[in-house]
Design an enzyme around this catalytic site. Structure first.
Site, PDB file in Angstrom:
ATOM      1  N   PHE A 135      -1.560  67.329 -27.173  1.00  0.00           N
ATOM      2  CA  PHE A 135      -1.414  67.764 -25.422  1.00  0.00           C
ATOM      3  C   PHE A 135       0.140  68.408 -25.241  1.00  0.00           C
ATOM      4  O   PHE A 135       0.204  68.910 -24.109  1.00  0.00           O
ATOM      5  CB  PHE A 135      -1.850  66.779 -24.659  1.00  0.00           C
ATOM      6  CG  PHE A 135      -0.704  65.577 -24.468  1.00  0.00           C
ATOM      7  CD1 PHE A 135       0.498  65.804 -23.496  1.00  0.00           C
ATOM      8  CD2 PHE A 135      -0.807  64.449 -25.110  1.00  0.00           C
ATOM      9  CE1 PHE A 135       1.421  64.767 -23.323  1.00  0.00           C
ATOM     10  CE2 PHE A 135       0.426  63.595 -25.100  1.00  0.00           C
ATOM     11  CZ  PHE A 135       1.429  63.558 -24.162  1.00  0.00           C
TER      12      PHE A 135
ATOM     13  N   LYS B 152      -8.432  74.532 -31.767  1.00  0.00           N
ATOM     14  CA  LYS B 152      -8.924  73.644 -30.981  1.00  0.00           C
ATOM     15  C   LYS B 152      -7.833  73.082 -30.239  1.00  0.00           C
ATOM     16  O   LYS B 152      -7.052  72.342 -30.757  1.00  0.00           O
ATOM     17  CB  LYS B 152      -9.670  72.706 -31.939  1.00  0.00           C
ATOM     18  CG  LYS B 152     -10.782  71.822 -31.206  1.00  0.00           C
ATOM     19  CD  LYS B 152     -10.279  70.821 -30.395  1.00  0.00           C
ATOM     20  CE  LYS B 152      -9.562  69.675 -30.629  1.00  0.00           C
ATOM     21  NZ  LYS B 152      -9.347  68.860 -29.584  1.00  0.00           N
TER      22      LYS B 152
ATOM     23  N   GLU C 268      -7.974  68.471 -25.626  1.00  0.00           N
ATOM     24  CA  GLU C 268      -9.009  68.433 -24.309  1.00  0.00           C
ATOM     25  C   GLU C 268      -8.436  68.114 -23.329  1.00  0.00           C
ATOM     26  O   GLU C 268      -8.626  68.448 -22.092  1.00  0.00           O
ATOM     27  CB  GLU C 268      -9.939  67.367 -24.531  1.00  0.00           C
ATOM     28  CG  GLU C 268      -9.854  65.852 -24.834  1.00  0.00           C
ATOM     29  CD  GLU C 268      -9.184  65.291 -26.270  1.00  0.00           C
ATOM     30  OE1 GLU C 268      -8.833  66.433 -26.916  1.00  0.00           O
ATOM     31  OE2 GLU C 268      -9.318  64.275 -26.680  1.00  0.00           O
TER      32      GLU C 268
ATOM     33  N   SER D 207      -0.748  62.729 -33.276  1.00  0.00           N
ATOM     34  CA  SER D 207      -0.032  61.234 -33.794  1.00  0.00           C
ATOM     35  C   SER D 207      -0.366  61.032 -35.186  1.00  0.00           C
ATOM     36  O   SER D 207      -1.346  61.428 -35.757  1.00  0.00           O
ATOM     37  CB  SER D 207      -0.903  60.105 -32.871  1.00  0.00           C
ATOM     38  OG  SER D 207      -2.305  60.138 -33.168  1.00  0.00           O
TER      39      SER D 207
ATOM     40  N   CYS E 148       8.251  65.710 -29.745  1.00  0.00           N
ATOM     41  CA  CYS E 148       7.880  64.890 -30.860  1.00  0.00           C
ATOM     42  C   CYS E 148       9.688  64.687 -31.483  1.00  0.00           C
ATOM     43  O   CYS E 148       9.661  64.147 -32.572  1.00  0.00           O
ATOM     44  CB  CYS E 148       7.183  65.545 -31.928  1.00  0.00           C
ATOM     45  SG  CYS E 148       7.739  67.281 -32.162  1.00  0.00           S
TER      46      CYS E 148
ATOM     47  N   GLU F 297       6.134  54.123 -31.596  1.00  0.00           N
ATOM     48  CA  GLU F 297       6.373  55.343 -30.758  1.00  0.00           C
ATOM     49  C   GLU F 297       5.836  55.335 -29.418  1.00  0.00           C
ATOM     50  O   GLU F 297       4.728  55.079 -28.862  1.00  0.00           O
ATOM     51  CB  GLU F 297       5.630  56.524 -31.276  1.00  0.00           C
ATOM     52  CG  GLU F 297       5.923  58.009 -30.598  1.00  0.00           C
ATOM     53  CD  GLU F 297       5.014  59.186 -31.349  1.00  0.00           C
ATOM     54  OE1 GLU F 297       4.121  58.908 -31.725  1.00  0.00           O
ATOM     55  OE2 GLU F 297       5.699  60.244 -31.205  1.00  0.00           O
TER      56      GLU F 297
HETATM   57  P1  NAD Z   1      -3.532  62.872 -30.743  1.00  0.00           P
HETATM   58  O1  NAD Z   1      -3.380  62.437 -32.071  1.00  0.00           O
HETATM   59  O2  NAD Z   1      -4.152  61.831 -29.727  1.00  0.00           O
HETATM   60  O3  NAD Z   1      -4.359  64.078 -30.606  1.00  0.00           O
HETATM   61  C1  NAD Z   1      -4.292  65.302 -31.212  1.00  0.00           C
HETATM   62  C2  NAD Z   1      -5.400  66.238 -31.657  1.00  0.00           C
HETATM   63  O4  NAD Z   1      -6.188  65.413 -32.418  1.00  0.00           O
HETATM   64  C3  NAD Z   1      -6.265  66.628 -30.211  1.00  0.00           C
HETATM   65  O5  NAD Z   1      -6.489  67.893 -30.537  1.00  0.00           O
HETATM   66  C4  NAD Z   1      -7.432  65.668 -30.209  1.00  0.00           C
HETATM   67  O6  NAD Z   1      -8.583  66.143 -29.598  1.00  0.00           O
HETATM   68  C5  NAD Z   1      -7.516  65.206 -31.690  1.00  0.00           C
HETATM   69  N1  NAD Z   1      -7.958  63.859 -31.924  1.00  0.00           N
HETATM   70  C6  NAD Z   1      -7.598  62.776 -31.142  1.00  0.00           C
HETATM   71  N2  NAD Z   1      -7.947  61.580 -31.714  1.00  0.00           N
HETATM   72  C7  NAD Z   1      -9.015  61.822 -32.726  1.00  0.00           C
HETATM   73  C8  NAD Z   1      -9.738  61.364 -33.562  1.00  0.00           C
HETATM   74  N3  NAD Z   1      -9.733  59.954 -33.456  1.00  0.00           N
HETATM   75  N4  NAD Z   1     -10.372  61.931 -34.664  1.00  0.00           N
HETATM   76  C9  NAD Z   1     -10.303  63.237 -34.621  1.00  0.00           C
HETATM   77  N5  NAD Z   1      -9.516  64.182 -33.814  1.00  0.00           N
HETATM   78  C10 NAD Z   1      -8.720  63.406 -32.883  1.00  0.00           C
HETATM   79  O7  NAD Z   1      -1.986  63.436 -29.913  1.00  0.00           O
HETATM   80  P2  NAD Z   1      -1.607  63.589 -28.616  1.00  0.00           P
HETATM   81  O8  NAD Z   1      -1.531  62.362 -27.879  1.00  0.00           O
HETATM   82  O9  NAD Z   1      -2.408  64.864 -28.182  1.00  0.00           O
HETATM   83  O10 NAD Z   1      -0.138  64.167 -28.980  1.00  0.00           O
HETATM   84  C11 NAD Z   1       1.040  63.334 -28.894  1.00  0.00           C
HETATM   85  C12 NAD Z   1       1.305  62.948 -30.243  1.00  0.00           C
HETATM   86  O11 NAD Z   1       1.679  64.177 -30.918  1.00  0.00           O
HETATM   87  C13 NAD Z   1       2.626  62.238 -30.513  1.00  0.00           C
HETATM   88  O12 NAD Z   1       2.350  61.145 -31.380  1.00  0.00           O
HETATM   89  C14 NAD Z   1       3.741  63.118 -30.868  1.00  0.00           C
HETATM   90  O13 NAD Z   1       4.825  62.746 -31.564  1.00  0.00           O
HETATM   91  C15 NAD Z   1       2.756  64.005 -31.931  1.00  0.00           C
HETATM   92  N6  NAD Z   1       3.457  65.380 -31.828  1.00  0.00           N
HETATM   93  C16 NAD Z   1       4.038  65.659 -33.250  1.00  0.00           C
HETATM   94  C17 NAD Z   1       4.590  66.805 -33.464  1.00  0.00           C
HETATM   95  C18 NAD Z   1       5.058  67.122 -34.782  1.00  0.00           C
HETATM   96  O14 NAD Z   1       5.702  68.396 -34.786  1.00  0.00           O
HETATM   97  N7  NAD Z   1       5.224  66.126 -35.492  1.00  0.00           N
HETATM   98  C19 NAD Z   1       4.773  67.799 -32.368  1.00  0.00           C
HETATM   99  C20 NAD Z   1       3.946  67.368 -31.048  1.00  0.00           C
HETATM  100  C21 NAD Z   1       3.473  66.296 -30.918  1.00  0.00           C
END
Ligand code: NAD
Length: 488
Positions: free
Chosen positions: A148, A172, A175, A225, A280, A381
């Site tokens: 997000f 994708k 959401e 994450s 991040c 985190e």
């Molecule tokens: P998230 O892991 O909750 O969601 C990321 C994506 O995964 C979304 O598209 C979501 O729909 C999907 N998703 C969520 N739960 C899922 C599941 N159980 N099974 C399958 N798909 C699933 O992450 P977020 O809250 O959207 O973003 C924040 C996180 O992203 C933080 O941990 C941040 O550090 C990380 N992040 C990392 C980087 C990097 O380059 N390392 C960059 C940006 C964000």
């Protein structure tokens, strides 16, 4: 805004019964509803991308990048509209949203270099009359699953390189923030890519699982994450796919006594509290060394308490809300946990209210002091505007502390000593290093990724790593003896 899928060049309403409410985090109002597409929707996108692949990969690379030049110009022309959408669905300030789109555009520009970057290799006469060539070919249908916090930028770490290299694509988005990509896909439609080359599927877990399992999807990039990154990495690999998965972070910054304390404080505050700490690469642990402690603590508390918090489109606002009420509650409970674990809280951002935006999910900048290694607040985190302070006596102890966490996305050092900087950059375990820099985000012509639990995979995002990821190498060894050549 109505959120639709874009498949095979058509805007399609998926036949779903479940929707996810998209909330403007500054107001608490529902501004859109994300259809939670299922596996059938992913299948339609994958089939369209697969059908488009044989023709797209035969379009000469010079012609393929002409589509990207057009997209680059449209993104620049519409940057303010896109940035406003990012602010409204994600919460960051308008300036932060524009900065995000600048990096997105930069990635398109770098990918326009594919005629050069995608070249193979050739050696004449590896033995008499035998030549060897390495050709790069596209891998096929590829997909990105995005988080997000950078709704406009993150898909662009991958998409332009994949397309320029001759792959077809599915995006994708998260959401929680589907509007930005919805708008960007209107621009993609204007570019006029052949049908099926670029597709958009909105949804959450079921759509992700559809992507992970789909037989025609060959390569997947994920950003989000760590828990989900591990799942994506394992599941995509189990289905025989190429995969890279960027995960979470807990980024340390070390402040040495010889640092320019005012500059260090300003930059660390921007890193820790910019984008409400939801980057991040945000620093979240500040380790002061020896006598840096008092000056830094005092200055960072001032910087934290004076930051102007509000709706990101309002003039003078320096920090927006966090993504939603659940995230605000989680961050506030983690601050509470830190206090229970013995941390001080000289600047406490819990219970924030912003006049005129009473429904918003605001957490003001927070500073925790005397955070202990091994504690939950040190490990977890937070992904909010919370900076934990720790103190040690030497740079060796500080580096050991920085390396003792499970993540490795970024580590920063503030100093005026070249020797200390050199030691730090070689010894610290992270994929992105900042020396007197708070957010060490690589330009698009450098690779982007973390280490350790911040990354699962091999090739990184952006630049030549993206070219490697989205191409497969083929080596041709051919014999054309001289006596045959002499006949002509
Ligand atoms: P998230 O892991 O909750 O969601 C990321 C994506 O995964 C979304 O598209 C979501 O729909 C999907 N998703 C969520 N739960 C899922 C599941 N159980 N099974 C399958 N798909 C699933 O992450 P977020 O809250 O959207 O973003 C924040 C996180 O992203 C933080 O941990 C941040 O550090 C990380 N992040 C990392 C980087 C990097 O380059 N390392 C960059 C940006 C964000």
């Amino acid at each position: 805004m109505e959120i639709l899928n874009y498949i095979n060049g058509e805007w399609i309403k998926p036949s779903v019964t479940e929707y996810f409410d998209v909330v403007n985090p500054a107001t608490g109002q529902v501004i859109a509803r994300t259809p939670l597409s299922g596996k059938a929707d992913v299948d339609a996108a994958a089939k369209a991308a697969s059908a488009a692949f044989p023709l797209w990969r035969r379009v000469p690379v010079n012609d393929r990048v002409q589509y990207l030049f057009k997209l680059r110009n449209l993104l620049r022309e519409h940057m303010d509209e896109i940035a406003k959408l990012i602010t409204d669905e994600c919460g960051k300030t308008f300036e932060e949203s524009k900065a995000e789109m600048v990096r997105a555009v930069e990635n398109v520009e770098v990918a326009c270099g594919m005629p050069h970057m995608g070249k193979g290799e050739f050696v004449e006469d590896i033995a008499s009359g035998i030549d060897e060539t390495m050709i790069r070919q596209p891998v096929g249908v590829c997909a990105t699953i995005a988080p997000f916090n950078f709704p406009g930028m993150i898909p662009f770490w991958y998409l332009p390189y994949a397309l320029a290299a001759g792959n077809t694509y599915i995006v994708k988005p998260s959401e929680k923030v589907p509007m930005t990509m919805q708008y960007i896909f209107k621009l993609i439609e204007q570019v006029g890519f052949p049908k099926g080359v670029v597709n958009l599927v909105n949804g959450a877990k079921e759509a992700v699982d559809g992507i992970l399992e789909h037989p025609v999807i060959r390569a997947i990039t994920f950003v989000g994450s760590t828990a989900v990154a591990k799942y994506i990495y394992a599941t995509a690999a189990a289905h025989g796919k190429r995969v890279q998965a960027q995960g979470g972070a807990k980024n340390p910054v070390i402040i040495l006594p010889d640092a320019d304390m005012e500059m260090a404080t300003k930059i660390v505050a921007d890193s820790a509290f910019g984008c409400a700490g939801q980057r991040c690469l945000a620093v979240s642990l500040a380790v002061t060394v020896a006598e840096a402690r008092n000056a830094f603590t005092e200055l960072i508390c001032d910087a934290a308490s004076s930051r102007v918090v509000g709706y990101g489109m309002d003039a003078g606002v320096q920090m927006g809300p966090v993504i939603n009420a659940a995230s605000k509650a989680r961050i506030e409970s983690l601050i509470g946990l830190g206090v229970q674990e013995g941390a001080g809280v000289p600047v406490d951002g819990r219970g924030a209210k912003v006049k005129g935006y009473e429904g918003g999910s605001f957490v003001r900048p927070t500073v925790l002091t005397d955070v202990q290694p091994g504690s939950e607040i040190w490990k977890t985190e937070i992904f909010g505007p919370v900076l934990s302070l720790m103190h040690v006596n030497t740079i060796d102890e500080a580096i050991a502390l920085a390396n003792s966490g499970v993540y490795g996305n970024q580590a920063s050092l503030f100093t005026s000593s070249g020797a200390a900087a050199r030691k730090f950059k070689y010894e610290v375990e992270a994929g992105n290093i900042g020396i007197n820099i708070g957010v060490a985000a690589p330009m698009a012509f450098f690779p982007f990724s973390g280490w350790k639990d911040s990354f699962f995979g091999d090739m990184h995002g952006q630049s030549m790593d993206a070219v490697e990821f989205f191409t497969q190498k083929k080596v041709v060894v051919e014999r054309w003896p001289r006596e045959w050549t002499r006949k002509f």
